[in-house]
Design a protein around this motif. Structure first.
Motif, PDB file in Angstrom:
ATOM      1  N   ALA A  71       0.829  -1.215   0.000  1.00 29.41           N
ATOM      2  CA  ALA A  71       0.000   0.000   0.000  1.00 29.41           C
ATOM      3  C   ALA A  71       0.859   1.259   0.000  1.00 29.41           C
ATOM      4  N   ARG A  72       1.930   1.259   0.775  1.00 34.34           N
ATOM      5  CA  ARG A  72       2.821   2.423   0.826  1.00 34.34           C
ATOM      6  C   ARG A  72       3.502   2.674  -0.512  1.00 34.34           C
ATOM      7  N   LEU A  73       3.972   1.602  -1.155  1.00 32.06           N
ATOM      8  CA  LEU A  73       4.647   1.758  -2.442  1.00 32.06           C
ATOM      9  C   LEU A  73       3.686   2.266  -3.506  1.00 32.06           C
ATOM     10  N   ARG A  74       2.489   1.713  -3.543  1.00 31.43           N
ATOM     11  CA  ARG A  74       1.504   2.158  -4.533  1.00 31.43           C
ATOM     12  C   ARG A  74       1.148   3.621  -4.334  1.00 31.43           C
ATOM     13  N   SER A  75       0.956   4.004  -3.073  1.00 31.68           N
ATOM     14  CA  SER A  75       0.607   5.391  -2.786  1.00 31.68           C
ATOM     15  C   SER A  75       1.733   6.340  -3.182  1.00 31.68           C
ATOM     16  N   CYS A  76       2.964   5.958  -2.858  1.00 29.36           N
ATOM     17  CA  CYS A  76       4.123   6.784  -3.181  1.00 29.36           C
ATOM     18  C   CYS A  76       4.277   6.928  -4.691  1.00 29.36           C
ATOM     19  N   TYR A  77       4.141   5.829  -5.402  1.00 30.26           N
ATOM     20  CA  TYR A  77       4.335   5.864  -6.844  1.00 30.26           C
ATOM     21  C   TYR A  77       3.209   6.615  -7.544  1.00 30.26           C
ATOM     22  N   TYR A  83       9.679  -4.193  -7.676  1.00 30.57           N
ATOM     23  CA  TYR A  83       9.531  -4.131  -6.221  1.00 30.57           C
ATOM     24  C   TYR A  83       8.175  -4.674  -5.779  1.00 30.57           C
ATOM     25  N   ILE A  84       7.125  -4.318  -6.500  1.00 34.52           N
ATOM     26  CA  ILE A  84       5.799  -4.794  -6.082  1.00 34.52           C
ATOM     27  C   ILE A  84       5.719  -6.310  -6.251  1.00 34.52           C
ATOM     28  N   LEU A  85       6.351  -6.829  -7.291  1.00 32.73           N
ATOM     29  CA  LEU A  85       6.389  -8.272  -7.497  1.00 32.73           C
ATOM     30  C   LEU A  85       7.147  -8.963  -6.366  1.00 32.73           C
ATOM     31  N   SER A  86       8.265  -8.368  -5.974  1.00 32.40           N
ATOM     32  CA  SER A  86       9.100  -8.980  -4.927  1.00 32.40           C
ATOM     33  C   SER A  86       8.377  -9.053  -3.589  1.00 32.40           C
ATOM     34  N   ILE A  87       7.542  -8.074  -3.293  1.00 34.82           N
ATOM     35  CA  ILE A  87       6.796  -8.086  -2.028  1.00 34.82           C
ATOM     36  C   ILE A  87       5.937  -9.341  -1.930  1.00 34.82           C
ATOM     37  N   HIS A  88       5.327  -9.733  -3.048  1.00 40.34           N
ATOM     38  CA  HIS A  88       4.307 -10.788  -3.007  1.00 40.34           C
ATOM     39  C   HIS A  88       4.823 -12.171  -3.377  1.00 40.34           C
ATOM     40  N   ILE A  89       6.018 -12.273  -3.957  1.00 36.62           N
ATOM     41  CA  ILE A  89       6.537 -13.591  -4.348  1.00 36.62           C
ATOM     42  C   ILE A  89       6.613 -14.570  -3.167  1.00 36.62           C
ATOM     43  N   PRO A  90       7.022 -14.132  -1.950  1.00 34.85           N
ATOM     44  CA  PRO A  90       7.072 -15.105  -0.843  1.00 34.85           C
ATOM     45  C   PRO A  90       5.729 -15.765  -0.537  1.00 34.85           C
ATOM     46  N   ASP A 104       0.106  -4.008 -11.038  1.00 34.46           N
ATOM     47  CA  ASP A 104      -0.185  -2.942 -11.987  1.00 34.46           C
ATOM     48  C   ASP A 104      -0.827  -1.909 -11.221  1.00 34.46           C
ATOM     49  N   TRP A 105      -0.233  -1.319 -12.262  1.00 38.65           N
ATOM     50  CA  TRP A 105      -0.776  -0.061 -11.752  1.00 38.65           C
ATOM     51  C   TRP A 105      -2.062   0.229 -12.528  1.00 38.65           C
ATOM     52  N   ASP A 106      -3.206   0.436 -11.803  1.00 38.37           N
ATOM     53  CA  ASP A 106      -4.482   0.624 -12.483  1.00 38.37           C
ATOM     54  C   ASP A 106      -4.496   1.891 -13.321  1.00 38.37           C
TER      55      ASP A 106
END
Length: 502
Positions: A264-270, A304-311, A491-493
Motif C-alpha cells: 500500500a505504501r509503495l503504490r501510494s508513493c508511486y 519491487y511490487i512483485l518482490s513483495i508478493h513472491i514469498p 499494476d498499476w491501475d
C-alpha cells in the motif's frame, strides 16, 4: 571456451586505444541518453569538453578520464545495436578499468572523478556480465569509500564549496544509494544501510549547465530536467529500502500484514510521483520525460511490487488467504514482461536492447516473471474440474512462447547460459501436455524431448560464437594503429501500455 576467449589475461593495463571517432560519438550518445538519464554520474558539459580534447590534442589523455571514458563507451555498447556487436571490446574495457582501479594508489586518487569511475565500473560489470553477480560485494566497498570521503554528510555545512562540487556530491551519493539498493534486490543480500546512516540531501533540480553558475537556483519540481528521474527515485528510496530489508534482512519476520502495508505504501508513493511526472509527457521533446525513462521507472517499480508478493505466491496456491498476492504476482509479472516486448520505437528500442544485451537486474526480472506465469498456468490447469474447455487466459500462454524467443535471442547475442531457454522449453512442453490431458507416464518423455530439442537449437549457436571468438583471438582483434573495432557476430491501475501515466 567462449568465456575464456572474452576474458583477457589479468592484469590488463589501460591503453589509449579507442574505437573510431564516429563509433565513440555514437556510444557516448547511447550512454548519455539511457543510463545517465537514470543514474546521474557525470557532469555532461564537463565530460563533453574533456571528450573533445581527446580528439583535438596529440598528447596522451589523462589516465583517470581515459578510464572513465572507456567505461562510458562500454556501457553504451549495450544499447548500441541489436546484436551487441561490441561485447568483446566492452569486456576488454571493463577489465582495463578494473586493473586500473586495483592499483595501490587508492588513497591518493580519492575524489569525485575516482568515485565516478567506481560507480561506472559497477554498472558496467553488471550490464556486460563481467563478474556481475559479485556487484553486491563491491557495492559495499563503494558505499564505504563514499562515507570515508564524507559523501554521506550533506555538503551544505562545508564552507566555500562551489555549486558544482556541492551538487555533484549530492548526485553521486544519490546514485550510490541506488546502486547499493539495486544490488541488494538482485543478489538477495542485506542492504547494510539505513536512513540513519546519512543526512545528504536530495540533489537539486538543476540542469547541468546551471552548476557552473554560482548564483543559480534550482528549477521548481514542475519543470523536468536531466536530474528529475534521479530525484524521483530518491523520493521512493525509503519505501524501497524497507522492502529490501523486509525481503533480505536476517531478522525480518516477513509477515503477510507487513507485506500488505509495504504494498500500500509503495503504490501510494508511486501514484503521487506519477501525478508529478504526468505533466512532463506532452511537452516539447527537450523538456519531456523520454519513453526510455518511463519504461525503466515503471519496470523498477513493478520489480519491487512483485518482490513483495513472491514469498506468498506458493502458499496462495493452497490458501485463499493469500489470493490477493496470487493475483498481484500474475498481473505484475505479465506487465513487467510485456514492457520489454513493445513495438520498436525511440526509447522502447533502447530498453529492449538493455534487457536482451545486458545482464543482471534488467535481464533476470523478466525471466523470473515468465517462470511465475508458468507456475500459475500449471496450477490453473490442475485446478480445473469438469469436462468443459479449459479456462486458460491465452495471453498468459503467449508470454511463455515470447519468453522462449527472448531467451534464445539473448543466446544469439552472446549469452552463454542456456538455462533460461531450456527451462522455458520444459515449461511450455509440460503445460502443453497438461492441456492435452496427456497420460502421466508420457510427460517425462515429452520433457526429455523438449530438452534435447533445446540443446539442438542452442549448441550450434554457441559453436558459432566460439568459432568467432577464436578468429578474434588469432588476429582479427582491435588494430590500435587505426583505432578500429573488431566486428562480432554474434499494476498499476492508472497505467496503460502506451503511456503509463494516463
Amino acid at each position: 571456451m567462449i568465456k575464456s576467449q572474452r576474458d583477457p589475461r589479468w592484469p590488463v593495463p589501460i591503453t589509449p586505444d579507442l574505437p573510431a571517432r564516429d563509433v565513440c560519438d555514437t556510444l557516448v550518445d547511447c550512454y548519455l541518453q539511457t543510463t545517465e538519464r537514470i543514474y546521474r554520474v557525470v557532469h555532461i558539459p564537463t565530460f563533453r569538453r574533456d571528450y573533445a580534447k581527446i580528439w583535438s590534442s596529440e598528447t596522451q589523455p589523462d589516465s583517470m578520464f581515459l578510464v572513465q571514458l572507456k567505461l562510458v563507451l562500454a556501457i553504451g555498447t549495450t544499447t548500441h545495436d541489436d546484436d551487441f556487436s561490441l561485447r568483446s571490446w566492452a569486456t576488454q574495457a571493463v577489465f582495463e578499468a578494473q586493473t586500473w582501479a586495483s592499483e595501490p594508489e587508492y588513497k591518493a586518487r580519492l575524489g569525485i572523478p575516482f568515485l565516478q569511475i567506481q560507480i561506472l565500473l559497477l554498472i558496467a560489470r553488471e550490464l556486460i556480465g563481467v563478474d556481475g553477480r559479485m556487484v553486491w560485494v563491491s557495492a559495499g566497498a563503494l558505499i564505504r569509500t563514499a562515507m570515508y570521503m564524507g559523501m554521506h554528510r550533506d555538503p551544505a555545512c562545508i564552507p566555500k564549496m562551489s555549486k558544482y562540487a556541492l551538487e555533484m556530491r549530492r548526485r553521486l551519493w544519490n546514485t550510490i544509494l541506488e546502486v547499493c539498493l539495486q544490488s541488494s534486490m538482485e543478489s538477495g543480500g542485506v542492504p547494510l544501510l539505513s536512513l540513519d546512516d546519512f543526512d545528504t540531501e536530495t540533489p537539486g533540480n538543476f540542469e547541468d549547465e546551471q552548476l557552473e553558475v554560482e548564483d543559480s537556483t534550482p528549477h521548481p519540481e514542475s519543470k523536468f530536467t536531466s536530474v528529475s528521474i534521479a530525484i524521483a527515485f530518491r523520493k521512493m528510496f525509503p519505501i524501497r529500502l524497507a522492502i529490501a530489508k523486509f525481503l533480505n534482512d536476517v531478522r525480518s519476520q516477513g509477515s503477510y500484514e507487513e507485506a500488505l502495508l509495504l504494498d500500500a505504501r509503495l503504490r501510494s508513493c508511486y501514484k503521487g510521483l506519477c501525478g508529478t511526472l504526468r505533466g512532463h509527457i506532452s511537452r516539447s521533446a527537450q523538456d519531456s520525460i523520454s519513453r526510455f525513462e518511463l519504461l525503466v521507472l515503471d519496470f523498477i517499480m513493478r520489480r519491487y511490487i512483485l518482490s513483495i508478493h513472491i514469498p506468498f505466491f506458493g502458499p496462495s496456491m493452497r490458501e485463499t488467504a493469500y489470493a490477493f498476492s496470487r493475483n498481484v504476482v500474475v498481473e505484475t509479472a505479465l506487465k513487467l514482461f510485456t514492457s520489454t516486448r513493445g513495438p520498436q520505437s525511440p526509447g522502447q528500442t533502447e530498453f529492449s536492447r538493455l534487457v536482451i544485451n545486458g545482464s543482471g537486474f534488467f535481464r533476470t526480472a523478466p525471466v523470473h516473471a515468465c517462470f511465475l506465469i508458468s507456475v500459475e498456468l500449471k496450477t490453473r490447469i490442475e485446478e480445473e474440474e469438469g469436462l468443459g474447455l479449459l479456462n486458460i487466459r491465452p495471453h498468459l500462454l503467449a508470454v511463455l512462447h515470447d519468453a522462449k524467443a527472448l531467451n534464445l535471442r539473448c543466446i544469439e547475442v552472446g549469452e552463454t547460459n542456456i538455462k533460461g531457454y531450456l527451462f522455458m522449453c520444459l515449461a511450455v512442453a509440460q503445460i502443453d501436455a497438461l492441456m492435452r490431458d496427456a497420460p502421466k507416464e508420457e510427460i517425462p518423455l515429452l520433457l526429455i524431448k523438449a530438452a534435447e530439442d533445446a540443446e539442438e537449437i542452442c549448441l550450434p549457436i554457441l559453436e558459432r560464437l566460439a568459432a568467432k571468438g577464436q578468429n578474434e583471438k588469432t588476429g582479427e582483434g582491435l588494430d590500435s594503429s587505426t583505432n578500429q573495432l573488431p566486428e562480432m557476430v554474434g499494476d498499476w491501475d492508472f497505467m496503460v501500455s502506451i503511456d503509463p501515466f494516463h
